[in-house]
Design a protein around this motif. Sequence first.
Motif, PDB file in Angstrom:
ATOM      1  N   GLY A  30      -0.063   0.416   6.647  1.00  0.00           N
ATOM      2  CA  GLY A  30       0.546   1.564   7.304  1.00  0.00           C
ATOM      3  C   GLY A  30       1.198   2.553   6.361  1.00  0.00           C
ATOM      4  O   GLY A  30       1.544   3.666   6.774  1.00  0.00           O
ATOM      5  N   MET A  31       1.400   2.182   5.083  1.00  0.00           N
ATOM      6  CA  MET A  31       2.016   3.110   4.131  1.00  0.00           C
ATOM      7  C   MET A  31       1.078   4.295   3.867  1.00  0.00           C
ATOM      8  O   MET A  31      -0.130   4.128   3.724  1.00  0.00           O
ATOM      9  CB  MET A  31       2.302   2.403   2.809  1.00  0.00           C
ATOM     10  CG  MET A  31       3.513   1.504   2.827  1.00  0.00           C
ATOM     11  SD  MET A  31       3.808   0.785   1.174  1.00  0.00           S
ATOM     12  CE  MET A  31       5.447   0.093   1.403  1.00  0.00           C
ATOM     13  N   TYR A  32       1.664   5.488   3.785  1.00  0.00           N
ATOM     14  CA  TYR A  32       0.889   6.681   3.464  1.00  0.00           C
ATOM     15  C   TYR A  32       0.681   6.769   1.952  1.00  0.00           C
ATOM     16  O   TYR A  32       1.575   6.454   1.173  1.00  0.00           O
ATOM     17  CB  TYR A  32       1.601   7.941   3.958  1.00  0.00           C
ATOM     18  CG  TYR A  32       1.559   8.092   5.449  1.00  0.00           C
ATOM     19  CD1 TYR A  32       0.439   8.631   6.085  1.00  0.00           C
ATOM     20  CD2 TYR A  32       2.633   7.697   6.227  1.00  0.00           C
ATOM     21  CE1 TYR A  32       0.394   8.759   7.462  1.00  0.00           C
ATOM     22  CE2 TYR A  32       2.598   7.825   7.618  1.00  0.00           C
ATOM     23  CZ  TYR A  32       1.481   8.354   8.225  1.00  0.00           C
ATOM     24  OH  TYR A  32       1.438   8.482   9.590  1.00  0.00           O
ATOM     25  N   ILE A  33      -0.510   7.209   1.550  1.00  0.00           N
ATOM     26  CA  ILE A  33      -0.827   7.324   0.137  1.00  0.00           C
ATOM     27  C   ILE A  33      -1.536   8.645  -0.138  1.00  0.00           C
ATOM     28  O   ILE A  33      -2.086   9.282   0.766  1.00  0.00           O
ATOM     29  CB  ILE A  33      -1.719   6.161  -0.341  1.00  0.00           C
ATOM     30  CG1 ILE A  33      -3.032   6.154   0.455  1.00  0.00           C
ATOM     31  CG2 ILE A  33      -1.031   4.833  -0.243  1.00  0.00           C
ATOM     32  CD1 ILE A  33      -4.131   5.435  -0.233  1.00  0.00           C
ATOM     33  N   LYS A  34      -1.524   9.040  -1.410  1.00  0.00           N
ATOM     34  CA  LYS A  34      -2.289  10.191  -1.884  1.00  0.00           C
ATOM     35  C   LYS A  34      -3.165   9.698  -3.025  1.00  0.00           C
ATOM     36  O   LYS A  34      -2.775   8.815  -3.793  1.00  0.00           O
ATOM     37  CB  LYS A  34      -1.364  11.316  -2.337  1.00  0.00           C
ATOM     38  CG  LYS A  34      -0.254  10.870  -3.286  1.00  0.00           C
ATOM     39  CD  LYS A  34       0.770  11.957  -3.512  1.00  0.00           C
ATOM     40  CE  LYS A  34       1.884  11.471  -4.439  1.00  0.00           C
ATOM     41  NZ  LYS A  34       2.922  12.485  -4.669  1.00  0.00           N
ATOM     42  N   LEU A  60       1.773   5.980  -3.871  1.00  0.00           N
ATOM     43  CA  LEU A  60       2.465   6.151  -2.601  1.00  0.00           C
ATOM     44  C   LEU A  60       2.932   7.592  -2.473  1.00  0.00           C
ATOM     45  O   LEU A  60       3.017   8.333  -3.457  1.00  0.00           O
ATOM     46  CB  LEU A  60       3.649   5.191  -2.506  1.00  0.00           C
ATOM     47  CG  LEU A  60       3.301   3.699  -2.510  1.00  0.00           C
ATOM     48  CD1 LEU A  60       4.578   2.869  -2.488  1.00  0.00           C
ATOM     49  CD2 LEU A  60       2.425   3.332  -1.329  1.00  0.00           C
ATOM     50  N   ALA A  61       3.267   7.997  -1.241  1.00  0.00           N
ATOM     51  CA  ALA A  61       3.647   9.385  -0.989  1.00  0.00           C
ATOM     52  C   ALA A  61       4.875   9.801  -1.789  1.00  0.00           C
ATOM     53  O   ALA A  61       5.022  10.968  -2.152  1.00  0.00           O
ATOM     54  CB  ALA A  61       3.887   9.586   0.510  1.00  0.00           C
ATOM     55  N   ASN A 121      -6.165  11.825   1.034  1.00  0.00           N
ATOM     56  CA  ASN A 121      -4.960  11.145   1.513  1.00  0.00           C
ATOM     57  C   ASN A 121      -5.361  10.134   2.566  1.00  0.00           C
ATOM     58  O   ASN A 121      -6.482  10.162   3.076  1.00  0.00           O
ATOM     59  CB  ASN A 121      -3.931  12.145   2.065  1.00  0.00           C
ATOM     60  CG  ASN A 121      -4.527  13.035   3.136  1.00  0.00           C
ATOM     61  OD1 ASN A 121      -5.053  12.565   4.141  1.00  0.00           O
ATOM     62  ND2 ASN A 121      -4.472  14.333   2.940  1.00  0.00           N
ATOM     63  N   GLY A 122      -4.462   9.229   2.870  1.00  0.00           N
ATOM     64  CA  GLY A 122      -4.790   8.195   3.849  1.00  0.00           C
ATOM     65  C   GLY A 122      -3.670   7.190   3.960  1.00  0.00           C
ATOM     66  O   GLY A 122      -2.505   7.501   3.690  1.00  0.00           O
ATOM     67  N   VAL A 123      -4.026   5.965   4.319  1.00  0.00           N
ATOM     68  CA  VAL A 123      -3.035   4.917   4.533  1.00  0.00           C
ATOM     69  C   VAL A 123      -3.539   3.594   3.961  1.00  0.00           C
ATOM     70  O   VAL A 123      -4.726   3.433   3.680  1.00  0.00           O
ATOM     71  CB  VAL A 123      -2.712   4.730   6.033  1.00  0.00           C
ATOM     72  CG1 VAL A 123      -2.076   5.969   6.621  1.00  0.00           C
ATOM     73  CG2 VAL A 123      -3.979   4.353   6.815  1.00  0.00           C
ATOM     74  N   ASN A 170      -9.236   9.776   3.768  1.00  0.00           N
ATOM     75  CA  ASN A 170      -9.933  10.835   4.497  1.00  0.00           C
ATOM     76  C   ASN A 170     -10.439  11.869   3.506  1.00  0.00           C
ATOM     77  O   ASN A 170      -9.666  12.383   2.699  1.00  0.00           O
ATOM     78  CB  ASN A 170      -9.007  11.499   5.511  1.00  0.00           C
ATOM     79  CG  ASN A 170      -8.540  10.536   6.592  1.00  0.00           C
ATOM     80  OD1 ASN A 170      -9.341   9.765   7.110  1.00  0.00           O
ATOM     81  ND2 ASN A 170      -7.268  10.565   6.917  1.00  0.00           N
ATOM     82  N   ASP A 189      -4.587   0.079   4.796  1.00  0.00           N
ATOM     83  CA  ASP A 189      -5.136  -0.526   6.013  1.00  0.00           C
ATOM     84  C   ASP A 189      -5.511  -1.971   5.739  1.00  0.00           C
ATOM     85  O   ASP A 189      -5.516  -2.426   4.590  1.00  0.00           O
ATOM     86  CB  ASP A 189      -6.358   0.265   6.470  1.00  0.00           C
ATOM     87  CG  ASP A 189      -6.657   0.075   7.952  1.00  0.00           C
ATOM     88  OD1 ASP A 189      -5.906  -0.667   8.622  1.00  0.00           O
ATOM     89  OD2 ASP A 189      -7.636   0.665   8.439  1.00  0.00           O
TER      90      ASP A 189
END
Length: 399
Positions: free
Chosen positions: A306-310, A264-265, A80-82, A245, A84
């Motif tokens: 800045g968007m969260y992702i999986k 996206l999340a 997971n992460g963002v 990460n 950037d």
Amino acid sequence: MNLAFYKSAPVILTAVLLLAACGNKQTQEKSATAVESAASTDTTTTTSKQITFTTDQYRLAGIETGKVEMRNLSSIIKLNGVIDVEPKSTAIVSAPLGGYIRTAGLLPGQAVKKGQVLATIENPEFITMQQEYLESKGRLQFLEQEYNRQQKLREEDVNAAKTFQQVASDYKVIQARISGLEQQLALAGISKSALQAGKITRTANLYAPISGYIKNSNVTIGKYATPTDALFEIINKNDIHLALNAYEKDLPKLQIGQTVKFSLANENNYDRTAKVFLIGQTTGDDRVVPVHCHLTNGANSGLLPGMYIKAWIETGAEKQYAIPSEALVQLEGKDYLVFQTEKSSDRYIFQLEQVKRGAEQEGYTAVTFPEGMDIQKVDVVVKNAYAILSALKNMEESE
């Protein structure tokens, strides 16, 4: 069929399932014998987690079955992460010499171009700097002429060496002073060309160092800005990438160039792709390693910094027994499948069996089945398996 029926359908289904679980024998005409038999079967097979549905119950629950498939599923690493941006694509704008803000800020999301004026700063020190610069320029002109004159006299041995050395020293000092003042003026944002025309100003401009969009704007008219205040944050979203990460235990499986599938999340389809281009060489206190990935063509649509992702990374594919992921149900923290063990004109018998979950990919999950089970001959409930699980729970609670 009217709206009232649809609203009451869940209640009807629950009631019907409870009747099956409790073995209610009050049915009409010839179906009484069948229902009594089903209830008896349910009671005697509770410990092996079986339950019988009538044809009406089966149809009302919307159950669908399917066969176990052999599919190429990869062993995967989940991350997971963002979203950037590259370091060169983000910038903080401040007032290096401080001052009072005289213009309004910009709205977040507003586009700016490199070199565009973002704000105007007022500072009395600007006047002093410009005055010293103009005076020093005038002094330089005199010393330059004096230096050339003394140099000729010295070549003819007319003047003293000490006199020439003093003039040369003064000339170099004023050159250094002008050079320092020019750098201060550049920091402040004051145009040297306009100043050389004799125009002294008490204000200076802050310019955008890169093109992009305003992320943050902390500017209020009349506010005093110190050199450490971040007045604007600019981001160029045309150069975004994934900052993922990974746990340190997965490091041996990671390689530069591996394909990453992500979403996206709030999305369920991992239909965007990227490529690993950098793997961190140290771990933080949380025992994770940064993994950076470049997006492939078209993958950046609708993405913002800045968007969260999986995401997941494939580490090798192999043939495995797999079922649709929605077929798996959980009971007391364990994974189960519902098998249809018998089917006739008036009843359907289902059995709950514990299985071991494996790799999950694109809507399918690898499963290890109980030893001795003939996989090819069983039907798996692939839709609305939780309706059967709920009926089992109700049956056990009623007993």
